[in-house]
Design a protein around this motif. Structure first.
Motif, PDB file in Angstrom:
ATOM      1  N   HIS A   1       0.857  -1.198   0.000  1.00  0.00           N
ATOM      2  CA  HIS A   1       0.000   0.000   0.000  1.00  0.00           C
ATOM      3  C   HIS A   1       0.885   1.238   0.000  1.00  0.00           C
ATOM      4  O   HIS A   1       1.461   1.593   1.032  1.00  0.00           O
ATOM      5  CB  HIS A   1      -0.909  -0.023   1.240  1.00  0.00           C
TER       6      HIS A   1
ATOM      7  N   HIS B   1       1.524   5.368  -2.015  1.00  0.00           N
ATOM      8  CA  HIS B   1       1.133   6.438  -2.949  1.00  0.00           C
ATOM      9  C   HIS B   1       2.429   7.149  -3.345  1.00  0.00           C
ATOM     10  O   HIS B   1       2.539   8.359  -3.187  1.00  0.00           O
ATOM     11  CB  HIS B   1       0.212   7.450  -2.263  1.00  0.00           C
TER      12      HIS B   1
ATOM     13  N   LYS C   1      -0.498   3.546  -5.911  1.00  0.00           N
ATOM     14  CA  LYS C   1      -1.847   4.015  -6.246  1.00  0.00           C
ATOM     15  C   LYS C   1      -1.795   5.315  -7.042  1.00  0.00           C
ATOM     16  O   LYS C   1      -0.884   6.116  -6.858  1.00  0.00           O
ATOM     17  CB  LYS C   1      -2.639   4.279  -4.960  1.00  0.00           C
TER      18      LYS C   1
ATOM     19  N   HIS D   1      -9.359   1.556   0.871  1.00  0.00           N
ATOM     20  CA  HIS D   1      -9.097   2.290   2.109  1.00  0.00           C
ATOM     21  C   HIS D   1     -10.368   2.251   2.960  1.00  0.00           C
ATOM     22  O   HIS D   1     -11.427   2.686   2.497  1.00  0.00           O
ATOM     23  CB  HIS D   1      -8.821   3.763   1.810  1.00  0.00           C
TER      24      HIS D   1
ATOM     25  N   HIS E   1      -5.940   0.155   6.296  1.00  0.00           N
ATOM     26  CA  HIS E   1      -5.979   1.153   7.381  1.00  0.00           C
ATOM     27  C   HIS E   1      -6.505   0.484   8.645  1.00  0.00           C
ATOM     28  O   HIS E   1      -5.739   0.093   9.490  1.00  0.00           O
ATOM     29  CB  HIS E   1      -6.823   2.403   7.039  1.00  0.00           C
TER      30      HIS E   1
ATOM     31  N   ASP F   1       2.116   2.758   3.434  1.00  0.00           N
ATOM     32  CA  ASP F   1       1.240   3.890   3.069  1.00  0.00           C
ATOM     33  C   ASP F   1       2.042   5.110   2.636  1.00  0.00           C
ATOM     34  O   ASP F   1       1.542   6.234   2.725  1.00  0.00           O
ATOM     35  CB  ASP F   1       0.305   4.248   4.249  1.00  0.00           C
TER      36      ASP F   1
HETATM   37 FE    FE Z   1      -3.307   5.118   1.550  1.00  0.00          FE
END
Ligand code: FE
Ligand code: NIG
Length: 431
Positions: free
Chosen positions: A102, A104, A171, A272, A295, A346
């Motif tokens: 996960h 970004h 992502k 998410h 999450h 994340d």
């Molecule tokens: Fe995220």
């Protein structure tokens, strides 16, 4: 091409073929071999076992002293010595490279200004409500060319590789217009094509409502379903689809609409859920056969029950809890309930500006009270499952790709999260 890693102090993370994830008490153990060797042929693990010292009639071809190798190497290896590379692990650990399921990491610039707001006391939701947060990153991304976005993102790719990550899910979601979402996804595709990392792309058009659609959220969801998704599918740009299903972002109904549409294109969700509130995101994710729900800082018994016997991996992001000062996911409770848990970084500019999986593993232990073994499994085999690669990555298994970390000589598995700032990575092998 054949490589033999010898002089391995501890070969850690061994699993039999066919194990795609570990759940409940299975997470308590990391199978290891002390004083081991491992053979890689054309990028695949083909053999490993305990190393034996030189002995005239031993049938073991692998020895501790590198100077003696040519004398005792097996006949098969002798046939093509020039094609065999010997790697001395010098008594260190050899373990699967981290899988970060996960992130970004494709974004433009950073949000260091909001860092000041956060220190001054504003919450993540308050910063977002003022038009900052994700929309701030979307503005920056809009003004950045595809080439420059790739260049900036590659800096982070190289950073995470240096810290032992061998596979990463990335992502979109800072575009929020058709063109800019496609721009992000093309950058992710280029990263896939130009790095030795295993990369999975996740389309997160529903990360926030784009500025042009302010006050018209339902129309923005239409845009995601009817314009973004068809183009993303047509260009084959996404392995997964994501929705930020949470208070102040997208509702369960909107999430269902998007996942329904994605299913028409055969794109599986990873979503998410439950970062800010108990959102219903877990249940809608499970309903649409999400590969993971991520999450979970806020969960109740109902989420645990929804996940039981599902193929959905509960994934927790302790770096986000650390950075935002919000609760940590109840990883221990999930494991005690017999469920699997994955951990991921994340890595993003707003809630977790770090992709250091060793730090994630350490937070798993220190703040979520996982044992080092549970945290190790959450960052390797289970995070590989959460990004759909555990059939080829995430453990030391014959037939899997050799994505491996060789460490300096360290005293134990616990040392990895315990002394988490000590540089220990000697070499990363990515196949
Ligand atoms: Fe995220
Ligand atoms: O996973 N929660 C939603 N998305 C990111 C944060 C994105 C951002 O703030 O830029 C997350 O925490």
């Amino acid at each position: 091409m054949k490589s033999i890693i010898y002089n391995i102090g501890t070969l850690a993370g061994i699993l039999p073929e066919g194990v795609l994830k570990l759940e409940g008490a299975q997470m308590n153990e990391v199978k290891c071999i002390e004083n081991a060797y491992l053979v890689i042929e054309d990028g695949i693990i083909t053999d490993f076992g305990p190393e034996k010292t030189k002995c005239a009639d031993s049938d073991a071809p692998y020895i501790v002293n590198p100077n003696e190798i040519p004398a005792v190497i097996s006949s098969e290896v002798e046939k093509s010595p020039e094609e065999t590379e010997y790697i001395d692990a010098k008594g260190g650990f050899v373990m699967p490279a981290f899988c970060d399921s996960h992130t970004h990491i494709v974004y433009a610039g950073c949000r260091d200004g909001e860092f000041r707001d956060k220190i001054a006391g504003l919450s993540y939701e308050e910063i977002a409500a003022r038009g900052g947060g994700i929309l701030n990153s979307a503005d920056l991304l809009h003004d950045t060319s595809e080439e420059e976005l790739y260049r900036q993102s590659m800096e982070r790719v190289n950073e995470i590789m240096a810290m032992g990550t061998g596979a990463v899910e990335i992502k979109s979601g800072y575009g929020l217009t058709v063109e800019d979402e496609l721009k992000m996804l093309r950058v992710i595709r280029k990263i896939k094509e130009t790095t030795p990392l295993t990369v999975k792309a996740n389309f997160l058009g529903a990360h926030a409502v784009g500025r042009a659609y302010r006050g018209r959220q339902s129309e923005y969801v239409d845009l995601v379903c009817n314009e973004m998704l068809p183009k993303v599918a047509e260009e084959g740009l996404a392995d997964y689809v994501d929705v930020f299903c949470d208070a102040g972002f997208f509702t369960v109904e909107e999430t269902a609409r998007i996942l329904e549409k994605a299913a028409e294109y055969g794109i599986r969700p990873k979503i998410h859920a439950n970062e800010l509130e108990v959102s219903g995101g877990v249940q809608v994710g499970v309903k649409y056969n999400a590969l993971s729900v991520d999450h979970l800082e806020k969960t109740t018994e109902a989420e645990i029950e929804a996940l039981r016997d599902s193929g959905t991996m509960p994934t927790m992001l302790p770096g986000c809890s650390f950075f935002l000062g919000i609760p940590y996911g109840n990883a221990k409770g999930y494991i005690e309930a017999g469920l699997p848990v994955a951990l991921a970084s994340d890595y993003n500019p707003g809630s977790s500006p770090s992709g250091n999986m060793r730090f994630v593993m350490a937070l798993g232990c220190i703040r979520m009270r996982l044992t080092p073994e549970q945290s190790f499994n959450a960052c390797t085999i289970n995070s590989a499952y959460a990004m759909g690669v555990s059939d080829t990555l995430g453990s030391i298994t014959i037939g899997k790709k050799a994505n491996l970390i060789i460490t300096k000589k360290i005293p134990s598995l616990a040392f990895i999260p315990y002394s988490h700032q000590t540089p220990i990575i000697e070499k990363l092998i990515l196949s």
